[in-house]
Design a protein around this motif. Structure first.
Motif, PDB file in Angstrom:
ATOM      1  N   ARG A   1      62.092 -36.805 -49.085  1.00 22.83           N
ATOM      2  CA  ARG A   1      61.664 -35.610 -48.348  1.00 22.83           C
ATOM      3  C   ARG A   1      60.555 -35.889 -47.341  1.00 22.83           C
ATOM      4  NH1 ARG A   1      59.537 -31.572 -51.119  1.00 22.83           N
ATOM      5  NH2 ARG A   1      59.084 -32.727 -53.009  1.00 22.83           N
ATOM      6  N   TYR A   2      59.728 -36.895 -47.652  1.00 26.12           N
ATOM      7  CA  TYR A   2      58.610 -37.174 -46.734  1.00 26.12           C
ATOM      8  C   TYR A   2      58.852 -38.424 -45.883  1.00 26.12           C
ATOM      9  CZ  TYR A   2      56.428 -33.517 -49.402  1.00 26.12           C
ATOM     10  OH  TYR A   2      56.172 -32.300 -49.981  1.00 26.12           O
ATOM     11  N   THR A   3      60.120 -38.818 -45.751  1.00 26.37           N
ATOM     12  CA  THR A   3      60.444 -39.941 -44.865  1.00 26.37           C
ATOM     13  C   THR A   3      61.422 -39.456 -43.797  1.00 26.37           C
ATOM     14  OG1 THR A   3      60.150 -41.505 -46.685  1.00 26.37           O
ATOM     15  CG2 THR A   3      61.409 -42.296 -44.799  1.00 26.37           C
TER      16      THR A   3
ATOM     17  N   ILE B   1      55.955 -40.629 -43.827  1.00 30.10           N
ATOM     18  CA  ILE B   1      54.803 -40.141 -43.057  1.00 30.10           C
ATOM     19  C   ILE B   1      53.463 -40.642 -43.607  1.00 30.10           C
ATOM     20  CG2 ILE B   1      55.982 -38.052 -42.272  1.00 30.10           C
ATOM     21  CD1 ILE B   1      54.467 -36.530 -44.496  1.00 30.10           C
ATOM     22  N   GLY B   2      53.458 -41.108 -44.849  1.00 32.03           N
ATOM     23  CA  GLY B   2      52.208 -41.629 -45.438  1.00 32.03           C
ATOM     24  C   GLY B   2      51.213 -40.514 -45.753  1.00 32.03           C
ATOM     25  N   ILE B   3      50.118 -40.896 -46.416  1.00 35.05           N
ATOM     26  CA  ILE B   3      49.118 -39.899 -46.861  1.00 35.05           C
ATOM     27  C   ILE B   3      47.738 -40.434 -46.517  1.00 35.05           C
ATOM     28  CG2 ILE B   3      48.273 -38.592 -48.866  1.00 35.05           C
ATOM     29  CD1 ILE B   3      50.944 -39.722 -50.256  1.00 35.05           C
TER      30      ILE B   3
ATOM     31  N   GLY C   1      59.770 -28.013 -51.445  1.00 32.79           N
ATOM     32  CA  GLY C   1      58.773 -28.511 -52.402  1.00 32.79           C
ATOM     33  C   GLY C   1      58.079 -27.357 -53.113  1.00 32.79           C
ATOM     34  N   THR C   2      57.727 -27.580 -54.373  1.00 29.51           N
ATOM     35  CA  THR C   2      57.025 -26.526 -55.126  1.00 29.51           C
ATOM     36  C   THR C   2      55.533 -26.833 -55.226  1.00 29.51           C
ATOM     37  OG1 THR C   2      57.340 -27.699 -57.203  1.00 29.51           O
ATOM     38  CG2 THR C   2      59.042 -26.099 -56.590  1.00 29.51           C
ATOM     39  N   GLY C   3      55.142 -28.043 -54.920  1.00 29.19           N
ATOM     40  CA  GLY C   3      53.727 -28.433 -55.076  1.00 29.19           C
ATOM     41  C   GLY C   3      53.398 -28.786 -56.518  1.00 29.19           C
TER      42      GLY C   3
ATOM     43  N   LEU D   1      54.182 -33.736 -58.502  1.00 27.13           N
ATOM     44  CA  LEU D   1      53.316 -34.826 -58.966  1.00 27.13           C
ATOM     45  C   LEU D   1      52.490 -34.414 -60.187  1.00 27.13           C
ATOM     46  CD1 LEU D   1      52.159 -36.557 -55.666  1.00 27.13           C
ATOM     47  CD2 LEU D   1      53.930 -37.257 -57.265  1.00 27.13           C
ATOM     48  N   ALA D   2      52.260 -33.090 -60.345  1.00 24.50           N
ATOM     49  CA  ALA D   2      51.576 -32.630 -61.569  1.00 24.50           C
ATOM     50  C   ALA D   2      52.484 -32.908 -62.773  1.00 24.50           C
ATOM     51  CB  ALA D   2      51.251 -31.152 -61.467  1.00 24.50           C
ATOM     52  N   ILE D   3      53.791 -32.697 -62.584  1.00 24.98           N
ATOM     53  CA  ILE D   3      54.750 -32.994 -63.668  1.00 24.98           C
ATOM     54  C   ILE D   3      54.759 -34.496 -63.939  1.00 24.98           C
ATOM     55  CG2 ILE D   3      57.229 -33.011 -64.220  1.00 24.98           C
ATOM     56  CD1 ILE D   3      57.420 -30.297 -62.763  1.00 24.98           C
TER      57      ILE D   3
ATOM     58  N   THR E   1      53.667 -46.075 -51.336  1.00 23.27           N
ATOM     59  CA  THR E   1      54.286 -46.672 -52.528  1.00 23.27           C
ATOM     60  C   THR E   1      53.678 -45.994 -53.748  1.00 23.27           C
ATOM     61  OG1 THR E   1      54.367 -48.765 -51.352  1.00 23.27           O
ATOM     62  CG2 THR E   1      54.816 -48.834 -53.708  1.00 23.27           C
ATOM     63  N   PHE E   2      54.520 -45.434 -54.581  1.00 23.20           N
ATOM     64  CA  PHE E   2      54.091 -44.830 -55.841  1.00 23.20           C
ATOM     65  C   PHE E   2      54.510 -45.786 -56.961  1.00 23.20           C
ATOM     66  CE2 PHE E   2      52.748 -40.426 -54.911  1.00 23.20           C
ATOM     67  CZ  PHE E   2      53.011 -40.422 -53.542  1.00 23.20           C
ATOM     68  N   ILE E   3      53.522 -46.268 -57.724  1.00 25.97           N
ATOM     69  CA  ILE E   3      53.811 -47.273 -58.762  1.00 25.97           C
ATOM     70  C   ILE E   3      53.476 -46.690 -60.141  1.00 25.97           C
ATOM     71  CG2 ILE E   3      53.288 -49.619 -59.564  1.00 25.97           C
ATOM     72  CD1 ILE E   3      52.111 -50.029 -56.660  1.00 25.97           C
TER      73      ILE E   3
HETATM   74  P1  ADP Z   1      55.788 -31.008 -53.268  1.00 25.90           P
HETATM   75  O1  ADP Z   1      56.736 -30.227 -54.060  1.00 25.90           O
HETATM   76  O2  ADP Z   1      55.023 -30.235 -52.268  1.00 25.90           O
HETATM   77  O3  ADP Z   1      56.399 -32.241 -52.721  1.00 25.90           O
HETATM   78  P2  ADP Z   1      54.403 -32.770 -55.051  1.00 25.90           P
HETATM   79  O4  ADP Z   1      53.491 -32.465 -56.157  1.00 25.90           O
HETATM   80  O5  ADP Z   1      55.654 -33.533 -55.365  1.00 25.90           O
HETATM   81  O6  ADP Z   1      54.687 -31.417 -54.323  1.00 25.90           O
HETATM   82  O7  ADP Z   1      53.587 -33.607 -53.992  1.00 25.90           O
HETATM   83  C1  ADP Z   1      52.320 -33.151 -53.597  1.00 25.90           C
HETATM   84  C2  ADP Z   1      52.054 -33.519 -52.142  1.00 25.90           C
HETATM   85  O8  ADP Z   1      51.922 -34.945 -52.042  1.00 25.90           O
HETATM   86  C3  ADP Z   1      53.180 -33.163 -51.211  1.00 25.90           C
HETATM   87  O9  ADP Z   1      53.058 -31.836 -50.775  1.00 25.90           O
HETATM   88  C4  ADP Z   1      52.980 -34.161 -50.096  1.00 25.90           C
HETATM   89  O10 ADP Z   1      52.028 -33.671 -49.189  1.00 25.90           O
HETATM   90  C5  ADP Z   1      52.388 -35.376 -50.783  1.00 25.90           C
HETATM   91  N1  ADP Z   1      53.424 -36.413 -51.049  1.00 25.90           N
HETATM   92  C6  ADP Z   1      54.055 -36.653 -52.214  1.00 25.90           C
HETATM   93  N2  ADP Z   1      54.878 -37.713 -52.094  1.00 25.90           N
HETATM   94  C7  ADP Z   1      54.745 -38.160 -50.832  1.00 25.90           C
HETATM   95  C8  ADP Z   1      55.318 -39.236 -50.097  1.00 25.90           C
HETATM   96  N3  ADP Z   1      56.204 -40.064 -50.636  1.00 25.90           N
HETATM   97  N4  ADP Z   1      54.949 -39.387 -48.827  1.00 25.90           N
HETATM   98  C9  ADP Z   1      54.046 -38.569 -48.241  1.00 25.90           C
HETATM   99  N5  ADP Z   1      53.465 -37.532 -48.881  1.00 25.90           N
HETATM  100  C10 ADP Z   1      53.809 -37.331 -50.161  1.00 25.90           C
END
Ligand code: ADP
Length: 438
Positions: free
Chosen positions: A333-335, A361-363, A388-390, A393-395, A418-420
């Motif tokens: 979703r973020y690429t 897009i990176g963070i 996205g629900t936001g 990542l909390a889950i 990169t998420f590890i």
């Molecule tokens: P969402 O449902 O909004 O994606 P998440 O909890 O999964 O909620 O992620 C929280 C936020 O982290 C996202 O809104 C996004 O801004 C950022 N994010 C998560 N994964 C990525 C990623 N791979 N690349 C860029 N931003 C990311």
């Protein structure tokens, strides 16, 4: 036998023996010999008594180091009674010391602070929790006035007014304390402190969560209501417009469903009565499925690779599926279209490791520490656009916490992320929390 008799009978017998012996000598050898024998016996008796008096006095000077002497005559009874008294005393003292040590240990383990003050508010004793809460030091501050040690105007007013029926809420050194003062014997007082900082934080989180969840639900509901009103007031609306409204309503409905499902998942994960039931997790099957879902979500817009070079693990397949697919779907979703996503499962020295690398897009660095907070988004509109629900990542955070795993995030704006996930053999839940919150 009566102890008094035990004393008098031998003493009387000894005196009678001296009297009889000197009488016999008087009778046979004359009064001088008789009186002399009586006198010598009496002097010998007095010397013996003096010796035992001396031994008793020496023992009384150092009862701990000196052994009690063996007695003679009435002294035997006196010494054995003293010995019994001393043994009882020692036993009582040991019991009292043990009890005091137990009491102190229990007090030191109490999460609440306890301070004992005398009638003029001088500190007599406090436990470690009180030291932490109020910045006291039991050995250093003993004998000092508590109002000089706790220099909060609210606390001083509370003491001056003396209305102790109501507890005092005290803000001290970033802590919120609930303070009770309980008077007890001889106008002494016990001060009890309860740290309510964590409760406050949880209460605030709960309020934030409800506010955020309501806000998230209100937006799609407003959209759906708006379209329904249009459908009601304009029944002859053009078919293509109506179809586009229906499509948008379905999207918003889907968004609400995703949100409710994510909230339910989080609630289930947070429940302490619901521990992980470990089972064999077939990593090949799991990641193949996740890759297929990612391909479907991407719709051919990305190049997605999967590499598996590590063992299966123990854990909850459903929870790990939810965590891994959240990370992979975020990558998609973020690429932007044309990007690359590499999913890897490998074995490292520390343990198995899952990673998702994207060229998206990176963070920015300042967001990384907050990404696992509920409803935290770097870009709200982008997250909504991509359903996205936001809460994703909390889950992930909760699933990993329950599996003793650690999440590391490496990212650079415009260069990808990169998420590890490290299933470190030696990791503990505490490390996990720190890693996520730092
Ligand atoms: P969402 O449902 O909004 O994606 P998440 O909890 O999964 O909620 O992620 C929280 C936020 O982290 C996202 O809104 C996004 O801004 C950022 N994010 C998560 N994964 C990525 C990623 N791979 N690349 C860029 N931003 C990311």
């Amino acid at each position: 036998m009566n102890p008094q008799l035990l004393f008098w009978i031998p003493a009387t017998l000894r005196l009678s023996f001296i009297l009889i012996a000197s009488g016999i000598c008087w009778y046979f050898f004359g009064p001088i010999i008789g009186l002399s024998i009586g006198l010598i016996c009496l002097i010998a008796l007095i010397v013996i008594q003096l010796k035992y008096l001396y031994l008793l006095s020496a023992w009384l000077d150092h009862p701990d180091s000196e052994k009690l002497p063996d007695g003679w005559g009435a002294w035997t009874d006196i010494f054995s009674r003293l010995y019994r008294l001393r043994r009882d005393d020692e036993r009582n003292r040991t019991e009292l010391t043990e009890w005091l040590a137990r009491f102190r240990q229990a007090m030191s383990l109490l999460p609440d602070g306890v301070v004992i003050m005398d009638d003029v508010l001088f500190l007599e004793w406090c436990n470690p929790a009180a030291e932490r809460h109020l910045g006291l030091n039991n050995s250093r501050d003993k004998g000092m006035r508590v109002t000089n040690l706790i220099r909060s105007p609210d606390f001083i007013d509370y003491i001056i007014l003396g209305r102790y029926e109501q507890p005092l809420t005290l803000s001290l050194k970033d802590r919120k304390l609930i303070v009770h003062i309980i008077p007890f014997e001889n106008r002494r007082q016990i001060l009890v402190t309860h740290d309510a900082t964590e409760n406050d934080r949880i209460e605030m989180m709960r309020r934030d969560f409800i506010a955020n969840a309501s806000h998230e639900l209100r937006t799609p509901l407003t959209v759906i209501n708006g379209f329904l009103e249009i459908a009601q007031t304009q029944p002859d609306l053009d078919q293509t417009i109506r179809m586009s409204h229906l499509k948008l309503m379905i999207e918003q409905g889907q968004r609400m469903q995703n949100l409710v499902e994510d909230m339910l998942t989080l609630t289930r994960l947070e429940s302490i009565d619901y521990p992980v039931r470990p089972e064999h997790v077939n990593i090949h099957n799991l990641l193949d499925q996740i890759k297929q879902e990612a391909d479907a979500l991407s719709g051919g817009r990305h190049e997605i690779s999967l590499m598996i070079d590590g063992p299966d693990i123990e854990g909850s397949t459903d929870e790990l599926r939810s965590a891994f697919s959240n990370l992979v779907s975020n990558a998609v979703r973020y690429t932007p279209a044309g990007g690359r996503i590499d999913i890897k499962w490998k074995n490292t020295e520390a343990g198995p490791q899952f990673s998702v690398k994207d060229s998206g897009i990176g963070i920015r660095a300042e967001h990384i520490a907050r990404l696992t907070e509920r409803f935290y988004r770097v870009d709200k509109s982008r997250s909504r656009e991509t359903q996205g629900t936001g809460l994703g990542l909390a889950i992930v955070k909760h699933v990993l916490l329950r599996h003793g795993a650690v999440l590391a995030i490496e990212s650079q704006p415009e260069a990808g992320s990169t998420f590890i996930v490290r299933f470190d053999k030696n990791s503990t839940d505490g490390d996990m929390v720190r890693a996520l919150e730092n």
